[in-house]
Design a protein around this motif. Structure first.
Motif, PDB file in Angstrom:
ATOM      1  N   SER A 196       0.847  -1.206   0.000  1.00  0.00           N
ATOM      2  CA  SER A 196       0.000   0.000   0.000  1.00  0.00           C
ATOM      3  C   SER A 196       0.873   1.243   0.000  1.00  0.00           C
ATOM      4  N   PHE A 197       0.421   2.265  -0.704  1.00  0.00           N
ATOM      5  CA  PHE A 197       1.005   3.595  -0.561  1.00  0.00           C
ATOM      6  C   PHE A 197      -0.051   4.449   0.128  1.00  0.00           C
ATOM      7  N   GLY A 198       0.181   4.763   1.381  1.00  0.00           N
ATOM      8  CA  GLY A 198      -0.845   5.493   2.135  1.00  0.00           C
ATOM      9  C   GLY A 198      -2.109   4.637   2.227  1.00  0.00           C
ATOM     10  N   GLN A 199      -3.207   5.217   1.804  1.00  0.00           N
ATOM     11  CA  GLN A 199      -4.486   4.506   1.889  1.00  0.00           C
ATOM     12  C   GLN A 199      -4.677   3.545   0.718  1.00  0.00           C
ATOM     13  N   GLU A 200      -3.911   3.783  -0.368  1.00  0.00           N
ATOM     14  CA  GLU A 200      -4.161   3.061  -1.606  1.00  0.00           C
ATOM     15  C   GLU A 200      -3.429   1.723  -1.632  1.00  0.00           C
ATOM     16  N   GLU A 201      -4.179   0.635  -1.704  1.00  0.00           N
ATOM     17  CA  GLU A 201      -3.536  -0.676  -1.832  1.00  0.00           C
ATOM     18  C   GLU A 201      -3.268  -0.935  -3.306  1.00  0.00           C
ATOM     19  N   GLY A 227      -1.007  -5.102 -18.763  1.00  0.00           N
ATOM     20  CA  GLY A 227      -2.092  -4.492 -17.998  1.00  0.00           C
ATOM     21  C   GLY A 227      -2.109  -2.998 -18.203  1.00  0.00           C
ATOM     22  N   SER A 228      -3.230  -2.397 -17.899  1.00  0.00           N
ATOM     23  CA  SER A 228      -3.327  -0.967 -18.172  1.00  0.00           C
ATOM     24  C   SER A 228      -2.610  -0.150 -17.094  1.00  0.00           C
ATOM     25  N   SER A 229      -2.463   1.110 -17.379  1.00  0.00           N
ATOM     26  CA  SER A 229      -1.694   2.019 -16.541  1.00  0.00           C
ATOM     27  C   SER A 229      -2.231   2.050 -15.105  1.00  0.00           C
ATOM     28  N   GLY A 230      -1.325   2.071 -14.151  1.00  0.00           N
ATOM     29  CA  GLY A 230      -1.730   2.158 -12.757  1.00  0.00           C
ATOM     30  C   GLY A 230      -2.146   0.829 -12.142  1.00  0.00           C
ATOM     31  N   GLY A 231      -1.980  -0.253 -12.885  1.00  0.00           N
ATOM     32  CA  GLY A 231      -2.415  -1.562 -12.383  1.00  0.00           C
ATOM     33  C   GLY A 231      -1.492  -2.167 -11.346  1.00  0.00           C
ATOM     34  N   GLY A 232      -0.272  -1.613 -11.228  1.00  0.00           N
ATOM     35  CA  GLY A 232       0.659  -2.119 -10.225  1.00  0.00           C
ATOM     36  C   GLY A 232       1.802  -2.938 -10.793  1.00  0.00           C
ATOM     37  N   LYS A 233       1.986  -2.907 -12.095  1.00  0.00           N
ATOM     38  CA  LYS A 233       3.045  -3.715 -12.721  1.00  0.00           C
ATOM     39  C   LYS A 233       4.433  -3.277 -12.265  1.00  0.00           C
ATOM     40  N   THR A 234       4.660  -1.972 -12.328  1.00  0.00           N
ATOM     41  CA  THR A 234       5.959  -1.453 -11.900  1.00  0.00           C
ATOM     42  C   THR A 234       6.189  -1.735 -10.416  1.00  0.00           C
ATOM     43  N   THR A 235       5.129  -1.535  -9.630  1.00  0.00           N
ATOM     44  CA  THR A 235       5.249  -1.777  -8.192  1.00  0.00           C
ATOM     45  C   THR A 235       5.643  -3.234  -7.922  1.00  0.00           C
ATOM     46  N   LEU A 236       5.085  -4.139  -8.703  1.00  0.00           N
ATOM     47  CA  LEU A 236       5.433  -5.553  -8.530  1.00  0.00           C
ATOM     48  C   LEU A 236       6.900  -5.804  -8.878  1.00  0.00           C
ATOM     49  N   THR A 268       5.535  -5.158 -20.233  1.00  0.00           N
ATOM     50  CA  THR A 268       5.586  -4.588 -21.578  1.00  0.00           C
ATOM     51  C   THR A 268       4.213  -4.207 -22.113  1.00  0.00           C
ATOM     52  N   HIS A 269       4.237  -3.246 -23.016  1.00  0.00           N
ATOM     53  CA  HIS A 269       3.024  -2.898 -23.766  1.00  0.00           C
ATOM     54  C   HIS A 269       3.097  -3.430 -25.187  1.00  0.00           C
ATOM     55  N   GLU A 270       4.190  -4.116 -25.506  1.00  0.00           N
ATOM     56  CA  GLU A 270       4.355  -4.676 -26.849  1.00  0.00           C
ATOM     57  C   GLU A 270       3.698  -6.058 -26.877  1.00  0.00           C
ATOM     58  N   ASP A 318      11.300  -3.324 -17.009  1.00  0.00           N
ATOM     59  CA  ASP A 318      10.097  -2.509 -16.835  1.00  0.00           C
ATOM     60  C   ASP A 318       9.894  -1.647 -18.074  1.00  0.00           C
ATOM     61  N   GLU A 319       9.006  -2.081 -18.911  1.00  0.00           N
ATOM     62  CA  GLU A 319       8.715  -1.358 -20.160  1.00  0.00           C
ATOM     63  C   GLU A 319       9.991  -0.874 -20.845  1.00  0.00           C
ATOM     64  N   PRO A 320      10.845  -1.815 -21.235  1.00  0.00           N
ATOM     65  CA  PRO A 320      12.179  -1.434 -21.724  1.00  0.00           C
ATOM     66  C   PRO A 320      12.167  -0.593 -22.996  1.00  0.00           C
TER      67      PRO A 320
HETATM   68  N1  LIG Z   1       6.043   5.677  -4.654  1.00  0.00           N
HETATM   69  C1  LIG Z   1       4.701   5.758  -4.753  1.00  0.00           C
HETATM   70  N2  LIG Z   1       4.000   6.518  -3.884  1.00  0.00           N
HETATM   71  C2  LIG Z   1       2.654   6.606  -3.982  1.00  0.00           C
HETATM   72  N3  LIG Z   1       1.905   5.985  -4.901  1.00  0.00           N
HETATM   73  C3  LIG Z   1       2.547   5.219  -5.807  1.00  0.00           C
HETATM   74  C4  LIG Z   1       3.976   5.068  -5.784  1.00  0.00           C
HETATM   75  N4  LIG Z   1       4.331   4.251  -6.798  1.00  0.00           N
HETATM   76  C5  LIG Z   1       3.184   3.918  -7.416  1.00  0.00           C
HETATM   77  N5  LIG Z   1       2.114   4.482  -6.833  1.00  0.00           N
HETATM   78  C6  LIG Z   1       0.714   4.303  -7.235  1.00  0.00           C
HETATM   79  O1  LIG Z   1       0.474   2.916  -7.372  1.00  0.00           O
HETATM   80  C7  LIG Z   1      -0.370   2.640  -8.473  1.00  0.00           C
HETATM   81  C8  LIG Z   1       0.268   1.607  -9.362  1.00  0.00           C
HETATM   82  O2  LIG Z   1       1.394   2.168  -9.966  1.00  0.00           O
HETATM   83  P1  LIG Z   1       2.397   1.348 -10.896  1.00  0.00           P
HETATM   84  O3  LIG Z   1       3.452   2.302 -11.297  1.00  0.00           O
HETATM   85  O4  LIG Z   1       2.826   0.122 -10.216  1.00  0.00           O
HETATM   86  O5  LIG Z   1       1.466   1.009 -12.140  1.00  0.00           O
HETATM   87  P2  LIG Z   1       1.864   0.407 -13.545  1.00  0.00           P
HETATM   88  O6  LIG Z   1       0.999  -0.781 -13.739  1.00  0.00           O
HETATM   89  O7  LIG Z   1       3.317   0.195 -13.632  1.00  0.00           O
HETATM   90  O8  LIG Z   1       1.413   1.555 -14.534  1.00  0.00           O
HETATM   91  P3  LIG Z   1       2.087   2.042 -15.917  1.00  0.00           P
HETATM   92  O9  LIG Z   1       1.607   1.111 -16.973  1.00  0.00           O
HETATM   93  O10 LIG Z   1       1.532   3.410 -16.107  1.00  0.00           O
HETATM   94  O11 LIG Z   1       3.560   2.051 -15.747  1.00  0.00           O
HETATM   95  C9  LIG Z   1      -0.631   3.967  -9.143  1.00  0.00           C
HETATM   96  O12 LIG Z   1      -1.917   4.407  -8.760  1.00  0.00           O
HETATM   97  C10 LIG Z   1       0.429   4.880  -8.603  1.00  0.00           C
HETATM   98  O13 LIG Z   1      -0.056   6.192  -8.485  1.00  0.00           O
END
Ligand SMILES: Nc1ncnc2c1ncn2[C@@H]1O[C@H](COP(=O)(O)OP(=O)(O)OP(=O)(O)O)[C@@H](O)[C@H]1O
Ligand SMILES: [Mg+2]
Lengths: 297, 215
Positions: free
Chosen positions: A12-17, A36-45, A215-217, A183-185
């Motif tokens: 979670s980042f703050g309130q957002e899981e 997956g689409s933007s904001g889905g959490g791929k980078t976070t994973l 990837t988006h490819e 990560d999206e090279p």
């Molecule tokens: N360091 C952070 N602090 C607060 N929120 C974050 C942080 N990193 C990511 N988030 C939030 O976590 C959610 C998932 O982000 P993430 O970057 O993992 O998505 P993504 O699937 O990689 O998207 P994209 O395709 O745009 O790269 C987003 O809503 C983003 O705003």
């Protein structure tokens, strides 16, 4: 037990899981694509795998060895570094070190590690020197592999985006990670440069190299992957073989996503080569690896 | 008073100016780094204190600070306080450390997060990342503003005369007052120009040296 085992990762980042319990397994030599689409959490994973982000909950194992366990609490820096080294990461923005030439970008970290480990193991200065010499050879072999041996003394600022990313790939391979993450090279690249980078990534595929690629490819993901994960809103919405995911999507979300990306044309056209070429690339990669023990990772 | 005699007198004052200049650099360059880290601290209270401190120092005239540090202890605590030159040095070091700290902070914060992360995923320690990856990039970026600030310092040394420290400008003023000749006051312009000229060349040289890479 799979080579890479990810169990119930939450973040979670703050309130957002952002990650709501991610679990999957990956066998050695397999390639996993995460779409997956933007904001889905791929980078976070991906960042969680590399422990640039510390998950709130969950366990990650490589080869049955625990590399992350949230219940252990905060680790010492050296412990964290050791565990991190199971993974390599190639960034969207390359993140090469601008003040070092290509060769130094490859050898810097490897050399520091070599010295540190050598000293810890009580090796003589001579031995350590010899090992560092070998690193030069390894760096050269890797540059040949990514097709940039003629740029060995160039600085990152003198290279195209595609070339920089290939250097970044070689740099990540220098430390022979168990699993290499991308990560999206190609997202930061001009369309005409994505092909060369995807080709290099494709050529890395071998029974020894395990990769996780965000990837988006889509066409690329279909061709090189053994497994595909579709992520949406912090969960794995669907997981399967490329055929299952791309030809027979089950969930409405995935169908929707695939339709959209098709319409956007993030596809064959942009990456600029077809299935036959891919098969050849993969084959070349295998042979290249057989030829050169050094660059196996 | 002959040209030679004036020159000898002025050189004496110039020596004091140079002394203030170098001691200030010696103290303010490292102190500025400490203040910079303070103003970037994760601990809010430390951050607030250092930033307030920097605001006060940069927000008031250096001349006022010199006066305060020289006369303040005597007026407030009825103690002897510092001597003239030490008071000047303390004021200069604190003042310039505050300016340098902002330059350092700007430089450090301008380095992309990705540089740290690249170091981390390559198994480097925090110390290695700072010294092997970040530091040179920071230096390259802060050299131009540091050059400006350091050239300003050369001229600011003339403020020391407010507490009767005989630096270059006061040395000239004394001659003008005593001998009723005006030209020495123009003559010292050459001293300042010569010195700032040398510094300009030095900084250009360093910039050139770091020009071998982009970014
Ligand atoms: N360091 C952070 N602090 C607060 N929120 C974050 C942080 N990193 C990511 N988030 C939030 O976590 C959610 C998932 O982000 P993430 O970057 O993992 O998505 P993504 O699937 O990689 O998207 P994209 O395709 O745009 O790269 C987003 O809503 C983003 O705003
Ligand atoms: Mg992302």
């Amino acid at each position: 037990m799979a080579f890479l085992q990810v169990e119930d990762i939450h973040k979670s980042f703050g309130q957002e899981e952002v990650l709501k319990g991610i679990s999957f397994g990956l066998e050695k030599g397999e390639v996993l694509s995460i779409i997956g689409s933007s904001g889905g959490g791929k980078t976070t994973l991906l960042r969680s795998l590399n422990q640039l982000i510390i998950p709130d909950k969950g366990v990650i194992k490589v080869n049955d060895e625990i590399v992350f366990d949230a219940s252990e609490g905060k680790l010492s820096e050296s412990m964290l570094r050791d565990r991190r080294l199971h993974f390599g990461l190639v960034f969207q923005q390359f993140n090469l070190f601008p003040q070092y030439n290509v060769k130094r970008n490859l050898t810097l970290a490897a050399e520091l590690l070599c010295k540190e480990r050598g000293k810890a193991a009580g090796k003589s200065a001579e031995e350590i020197k010899k090992e560092i010499k070998q690193l030069d050879a390894k760096a050269y072999a890797l540059l040949v592999k990514v097709g940039l041996e003629n740029k060995i003394t160039a600085y990152p600022g003198e290279l195209s985006g595609g070339q920089q990313q290939r250097v970044a790939i070689a740099r990540a391979l220098m430390l022979s990670p168990d699993i290499l993450c991308f990560d999206e090279p190609t997202s930061a690249l001009d369309p005409e440069l994505t092909g060369e980078v995807l080709k290099v990534i494709g050529s890395l595929k071998s029974s020894e190299s395990t990769m996780v690629i965000v990837t988006h490819e889509m066409e690329f993901a279909r061709k090189v992957s053994d497994k595909v994960i579709f992520m949406a809103d912090g969960v794995i919405e669907e997981m399967g073989t490329p055929a299952e995911i791309f030809d027979d999507p089950k969930s409405a979300k995935l169908q929707n996503f695939l339709n959209k990306s098709q319409n956007l044309g993030i596809d064959d056209m942009e990456s600029g080569f077809n299935a036959r070429e891919w098969a050849k690339v993969a084959q070349d990669g295998e042979e290249c690896l057989k030829d050169n023990e050094l660059i196996r990772f | 008073m002959s040209f030679l005699e004036v020159t000898v007198n002025l050189l004496d004052g110039f020596k004091t100016s140079l002394f203030i200049f170098f001691i200030t650099l010696l103290g303010a360059l490292p102190l500025g780094l400490i203040i910079a880290f303070g103003s970037m601290s994760k601990v809010k209270i430390i951050r607030t204190i250092t930033r307030t401190f920097v605001w006060i120092i940069r927000g008031t005239p250096l001349m006022l600070q010199i006066i305060l540090i020289f006369y303040g202890p005597g007026l407030i605590f009825h103690t002897n306080g510092l001597g003239r030159l030490p008071a000047v040095l303390v004021a200069f070091i604190i003042n310039y450390a505050a300016y340098f700290s902002e330059i350092y902070r700007g430089g450090i914060e301008s380095i992309a997060q990705g540089q740290y992360e690249a170091g981390q995923v390559l198994g480097m320690t925090k110390t290695q990342i700072f010294f092997k990856v970040v530091l040179l990039q920071v230096i390259k970026r802060i050299i131009p503003p540091m050059g400006n600030e350091i050239i300003t310092l050369v001229k600011d040394t003339s403020l020391a005369r407010v507490v009767s420290v005989t630096e270059l400008l006061k040395a000239a003023q004394d001659i003008v007052g005593l001998k009723a000749i005006i030209w020495p006051i123009f003559y010292i312009g050459a001293f300042y120009l010569l010195f700032t000229g040398l510094l300009t060349i030095l900084f250009r040289f360093i910039e050139k040296k770091l020009d071998y890479y982009k970014g």
